[in-house]
Design an enzyme around this catalytic site. Structure first.
Site, PDB file in Angstrom:
ATOM      1  N   SER A 134      19.444  41.278 -27.583  1.00 32.46           N
ATOM      2  CA  SER A 134      20.191  42.378 -27.913  1.00 32.46           C
ATOM      3  C   SER A 134      19.262  43.267 -28.374  1.00 32.46           C
ATOM      4  O   SER A 134      18.018  42.971 -28.793  1.00 32.46           O
ATOM      5  CB  SER A 134      21.098  42.103 -29.009  1.00 32.46           C
ATOM      6  OG  SER A 134      21.513  43.182 -29.571  1.00 32.46           O
ATOM      7  N   TYR A 136      23.323  38.167 -36.766  1.00 25.58           N
ATOM      8  CA  TYR A 136      23.243  38.317 -35.465  1.00 25.58           C
ATOM      9  C   TYR A 136      21.908  38.849 -35.099  1.00 25.58           C
ATOM     10  O   TYR A 136      21.169  38.234 -34.296  1.00 25.58           O
ATOM     11  CB  TYR A 136      24.215  39.522 -35.143  1.00 25.58           C
ATOM     12  CG  TYR A 136      24.217  39.793 -33.360  1.00 25.58           C
ATOM     13  CD1 TYR A 136      24.620  38.727 -32.599  1.00 25.58           C
ATOM     14  CD2 TYR A 136      23.942  41.080 -32.984  1.00 25.58           C
ATOM     15  CE1 TYR A 136      24.804  39.042 -31.215  1.00 25.58           C
ATOM     16  CE2 TYR A 136      23.973  41.594 -31.764  1.00 25.58           C
ATOM     17  CZ  TYR A 136      24.273  40.326 -30.958  1.00 25.58           C
ATOM     18  OH  TYR A 136      24.501  40.539 -29.385  1.00 25.58           O
TER      19      TYR A 136
HETATM   20  N1  LIG Z   1      28.406  43.433 -24.749  1.00 21.25           N
HETATM   21  C1  LIG Z   1      27.406  44.063 -25.433  1.00 21.25           C
HETATM   22  O1  LIG Z   1      27.546  45.063 -25.846  1.00 21.25           O
HETATM   23  C2  LIG Z   1      26.238  43.067 -25.823  1.00 21.25           C
HETATM   24  C3  LIG Z   1      25.033  43.933 -26.682  1.00 21.25           C
HETATM   25  C4  LIG Z   1      23.993  43.297 -26.769  1.00 21.25           C
HETATM   26  C5  LIG Z   1      24.030  41.930 -26.494  1.00 21.25           C
HETATM   27  N2  LIG Z   1      24.967  41.081 -25.893  1.00 21.25           N
HETATM   28  C6  LIG Z   1      24.895  39.708 -25.720  1.00 21.25           C
HETATM   29  O2  LIG Z   1      25.451  39.289 -24.353  1.00 21.25           O
HETATM   30  C7  LIG Z   1      26.044  38.293 -24.235  1.00 21.25           C
HETATM   31  C8  LIG Z   1      27.405  38.455 -23.646  1.00 21.25           C
HETATM   32  O3  LIG Z   1      28.071  39.279 -24.367  1.00 21.25           O
HETATM   33  P1  LIG Z   1      29.688  39.482 -24.065  1.00 21.25           P
HETATM   34  O4  LIG Z   1      29.717  41.098 -24.466  1.00 21.25           O
HETATM   35  O5  LIG Z   1      29.663  39.334 -22.399  1.00 21.25           O
HETATM   36  O6  LIG Z   1      30.562  38.714 -24.790  1.00 21.25           O
HETATM   37  P2  LIG Z   1      31.694  37.917 -24.121  1.00 21.25           P
HETATM   38  O7  LIG Z   1      32.428  37.320 -25.435  1.00 21.25           O
HETATM   39  O8  LIG Z   1      32.631  38.732 -23.316  1.00 21.25           O
HETATM   40  O9  LIG Z   1      31.292  36.785 -23.527  1.00 21.25           O
HETATM   41  C9  LIG Z   1      30.580  35.675 -24.220  1.00 21.25           C
HETATM   42  C10 LIG Z   1      30.855  34.352 -23.426  1.00 21.25           C
HETATM   43  O10 LIG Z   1      30.249  33.124 -24.131  1.00 21.25           O
HETATM   44  C11 LIG Z   1      31.324  32.083 -24.163  1.00 21.25           C
HETATM   45  N3  LIG Z   1      30.833  31.353 -25.368  1.00 21.25           N
HETATM   46  C12 LIG Z   1      31.161  31.753 -26.817  1.00 21.25           C
HETATM   47  N4  LIG Z   1      30.784  30.578 -27.442  1.00 21.25           N
HETATM   48  C13 LIG Z   1      30.439  29.625 -26.807  1.00 21.25           C
HETATM   49  C14 LIG Z   1      29.902  28.368 -26.885  1.00 21.25           C
HETATM   50  N5  LIG Z   1      30.073  27.601 -28.260  1.00 21.25           N
HETATM   51  N6  LIG Z   1      29.840  27.682 -25.762  1.00 21.25           N
HETATM   52  C15 LIG Z   1      29.919  27.971 -24.613  1.00 21.25           C
HETATM   53  N7  LIG Z   1      30.251  29.171 -24.129  1.00 21.25           N
HETATM   54  C16 LIG Z   1      30.534  30.041 -25.439  1.00 21.25           C
HETATM   55  C17 LIG Z   1      32.478  32.778 -24.317  1.00 21.25           C
HETATM   56  O11 LIG Z   1      33.646  32.343 -24.072  1.00 21.25           O
HETATM   57  C18 LIG Z   1      32.308  34.078 -23.435  1.00 21.25           C
HETATM   58  O12 LIG Z   1      32.770  33.620 -21.915  1.00 21.25           O
HETATM   59  C19 LIG Z   1      25.987  37.695 -25.498  1.00 21.25           C
HETATM   60  O13 LIG Z   1      24.976  36.772 -26.094  1.00 21.25           O
HETATM   61  C20 LIG Z   1      26.042  38.963 -26.664  1.00 21.25           C
HETATM   62  O14 LIG Z   1      25.240  38.656 -27.692  1.00 21.25           O
HETATM   63  C21 LIG Z   1      26.117  41.848 -25.476  1.00 21.25           C
END
Ligand SMILES: NC(=O)c1ccc[n+]([C@@H]2O[C@H](COP(=O)([O-])OP(=O)(O)OC[C@H]3O[C@@H](n4cnc5c(N)ncnc54)[C@H](O)[C@@H]3O)[C@@H](O)[C@H]2O)c1
Length: 220
Positions: A113, A126
């Site tokens: 991130s 985080y």
């Molecule tokens: N969306 C954003 O703005 C953003 C920004 C920076 C980083 N990220 C990173 O991108 C990645 C995806 O984020 P997102 O926004 O799509 O989130 P999201 O919650 O939509 O997706 C996360 C996925 O991880 C799965 N998950 C959670 N815990 C788990 C576990 N213990 N085992 C297996 N699967 C598990 C969830 O079921 C979900 O499908 C994350 O690592 C997040 O930190 C997202």
């Protein structure tokens, strides 16, 4: 051919349907990335079903409202994000990389991130987890480069997933961060395209790199 590993069976099944509708071949394996036997099972299922592993995309994770500064975040939230984001990535590399080596090399794509690159308020747990993944990305790239394994990470900023759209509604700090994005907020497809690049031969000598997909917010 894609093995989808997620703790959410409904979401995983929907992802498989999307891949199949696009003409791909996919398999869902319910997985908790923070559990060693679960990750071991997911990797061995993928390998036995598809005959090997070429690309490992570690994406599970995310922040929550229970995070804060080191004095305000809950202890439970610290360990939750460490277990899912950092330990989950470490475990998937532990079981996935030996399979990639058996294929003569391939690509690992981790997810960090912009908080791994710049300081942000109220995200101490985080930030520590994602900073750990950035360091792990570099260490693993150095460790396994000779065996043909490239290891990179994507650093998104605000990306309009359902979870984040909910967070945008209630939090002025997130809205203020959103206003600093230079060319609009990210969409999930922007991250997917970056992952495809890092997974493919087009990024052949890119390794140990943290690729910002962040609408320039990290430089503002
Ligand atoms: N969306 C954003 O703005 C953003 C920004 C920076 C980083 N990220 C990173 O991108 C990645 C995806 O984020 P997102 O926004 O799509 O989130 P999201 O919650 O939509 O997706 C996360 C996925 O991880 C799965 N998950 C959670 N815990 C788990 C576990 N213990 N085992 C297996 N699967 C598990 C969830 O079921 C979900 O499908 C994350 O690592 C997040 O930190 C997202």
């Amino acid at each position: 051919m894609v093995a989808v590993a997620d703790i959410n069976a409904q979401g995983g099944a929907e992802t498989v349907r999307m891949i199949e509708r696009a003409g791909g071949d996919a398999l869902f394996c319910e997985t908790d990335v923070s559990s060693e036997p679960s990750v071991q099972h997911a990797i061995s299922t993928a390998v036995s079903h598809f005959g090997g592993l070429d690309v490992l995309y570690n994406n599970a994770g995310g922040s929550s409202r229970n995070d804060g500064s080191v004095v305000s975040a809950t202890i439970d939230e610290f360990w939750r994000v460490m277990r899912v984001d950092l330990f989950g990535t470490w475990l998937c590399c532990r079981f996935g990389i030996p399979e990639i080596i058996k294929r003569g090399g391939g690509s690992v794509v981790n997810t960090v991130s912009h908080v791994a690159l710049v300081g942000m308020r109220n995200m101490s747990a985080y930030s520590a987890a994602k900073g750990g993944i950035a360091a792990l990305t570099r260490a693993t790239a150095v460790e396994f480069g000779e065996q043909g394994v490239r290891v990179n990470a994507i650093a998104p900023s605000i990306t309009r997933t359902e979870r984040v759209l909910r967070a945008l509604e209630g939090q002025p700090a997130v809205q203020s961060l959103a206003s600093r994005h230079l060319v609009g907020l990210g969409e999930p497809q922007h991250v997917a395209h970056a992952a495809l690049y890092l997974a493919s031969a087009e990024s052949g000598v890119v390794t140990g790199h943290i690729l910002s997909v962040d609408s320039g917010v990290t430089i503002t």
